[in-house]
Design an enzyme around this catalytic site. Structure first.
Site, PDB file in Angstrom:
ATOM      1  CB  CYS A   1      -0.923   0.013   1.203  1.00 62.35           C
ATOM      2  SG  CYS A   1      -2.049   1.436   1.207  1.00 62.35           S
TER       3      CYS A   1
ATOM      4  CB  CYS B   1      -1.313  13.547  -8.189  1.00 61.64           C
ATOM      5  SG  CYS B   1      -1.489  11.852  -8.823  1.00 61.64           S
ATOM      6  CG  ASP B   2      -4.538   8.628  -4.936  1.00 59.51           C
ATOM      7  OD1 ASP B   2      -4.643   8.865  -3.728  1.00 59.51           O
ATOM      8  OD2 ASP B   2      -4.660   7.486  -5.409  1.00 59.51           O
TER       9      ASP B   2
END
Length: 415
Positions: free
Chosen positions: A39, A315-316
């Site tokens: 992740c 941005c993510d």
């Protein structure tokens, strides 16, 4: 609302053009009910000093929905809910979402919602809501159980594949449209057909999306674009002692092997029947219709991330203090989205390409891919080469080799 509402200050665009951008919303911040090894967002809990249970307040939710709709002058607005795990916000949160969208939507505006989830919290009540409100679900699944469960594990280190497949059955039974998002890592990249056939035949999503799992070893401390690693040698690969990327990252050449192996089967038997986003994107580009995704476009900057507290980032994948644009409590979301800072961020995708990329035969299909992966140097020592470059070249060569047959198929479909 009791708080002052920031004003929108954007000049009209010439020629009837519209303001459009996309915000990925993190209603629970980085909080998640599982702990995937790869992740890229879990560490934001510490980096951003998030509270133990971050939640987007009702006031912040209303401010986001109102300003997001107001800032876009087109006839469609897409809301994307992500995390962390957004279903942790609870079903009542998303019922409020729909009511607020209805309140602030101007006449004729089409509102769309999509929800990216690991699927573990979905139940009958969720499925009924998602179907009624026409949410598109993105379901994370990395292939058959043996591959999925390597990295997608619960907080107490239990496998999650069986629970995800229950979510697949639930969504299908209720007629909820869903895509499958598969992170391609060092393990499943070497089993491309096992992954593809499982997703195609067992999961059967509306679309299959493959995302290369890549992070430099220092990604938890160093923002993208702030450090460049020397040119990778043959040993500096995932799993080696001198690796420049995490041990779970996909090997660059394996990314090409994965995509080309699946392309061969897809093009032979599944073209027009199974939707794979990378394949349809490159076909659109080769046919002169433009890129369908930001990673292969000449510019970026139209897809932002908004955290639970209203902070907006470029941005993510750039949710780091260096890329914070501001907070929607203090500045209108539209003004932040089209600010000079964000415009420069988007233009840098093209302007900071090394000469090695500018002279590449695949430039107009690639444009350096995502800037977050440009952390190695070119063979002649220039900064800004994409880590995935060898694999990308392999895939683009495969796609181009099918261009003549593609034109024949398309001509036949249109005649």
């Amino acid at each position: 609302m009791t708080t002052a509402y920031p004003a929108l200050n954007l000049p009209p665009l010439p020629g009837g053009n519209h303001y459009r951008f996309h915000s990925i919303v993190k209603p629970v911040g980085a909080q998640c009910n599982i702990a995937c090894s790869y992740c890229f967002y879990l560490h934001k809990e510490q980096l951003l000093k998030q509270p133990p249970t971050p939640r987007m307040s009702d006031t912040m939710l209303e401010l986001h929905i109102r300003s997001y709709i107001e800032a876009q002058s087109g006839d469609e607005v897409v809301f994307t809910w992500q995390g962390g795990e957004p279903t942790l916000a609870g079903l009542e949160f998303f019922r409020r979402v729909v009511l607020l969208q209805q309140r602030y939507a101007r006449p004729g505006l089409r509102i769309l919602n999509d929800l990216q989830t690991n699927g573990l919290l979905l139940d009958e009540e969720w499925a009924v809501f998602l179907k009624q409100q026409q949410f598109l679900v993105g379901l994370s699944i990395d292939g058959p159980a043996a591959l999925h469960d390597l990295y997608r594990r619960s907080r107490n280190d239990k496998p999650t594949h069986q629970a995800v497949m229950k979510a697949v059955s639930l969504l299908r039974r209720h007629g909820v449209e869903f895509n499958a998002l598969c992170v391609v890592n060092c393990a499943n990249a070497r089993k491309p057909l096992d992954v593809y056939r499982f997703l195609r035949d067992e999961v059967r999503p509306r679309m299959i999306q493959f995302l290369p799992g890549v992070e430099p070893c220092n990604f938890q401390q160093c923002a993208p674009g702030k450090a460049v690693i020397p040119t990778i040698t043959g040993t500096a690969q995932p799993g080696s002692l001198d690796s420049v990327v995490t041990e779970w990252s996909v090997v660059a050449e394996d990314w090409g092997y994965f995509l080309t192996s699946i392309w061969d089967e897809w093009f032979k038997r599944d073209y027009g029947r199974v939707h794979v986003d990378q394949f349809e994107n490159v076909i659109s580009q080769m046919m002169g219709l433009g890129a369908q995704s930001c990673v292969s476009n000449e510019f970026c900057g139209k897809s932002l991330a908004i955290e639970h507290n209203g902070d907006i980032y470029s941005c993510d994948h750039f949710v780091y203090p260096e890329y914070r644009l501001g907070n929607i409590q203090n500045a209108h979301q539209g003004n932040l989205a089209f600010s000079k800072q964000q415009q420069k961020f988007g233009m840098d995708k093209r302007d900071k390409l090394p000469g090695y990329c500018r002279s590449c035969n695949y430039l107009r299909l690639c444009w350096g891919e995502c800037p977050r992966n440009r952390f190695i140097s070119t063979p002649d020592g220039e900064a800004g080469l994409n880590y995935l470059c060898p694999g990308l070249k392999k895939f683009y060569a495969k796609a181009i080799s099918a261009q003549a047959e593609l034109r024949q198929r398309l001509t036949g479909a249109w005649s």
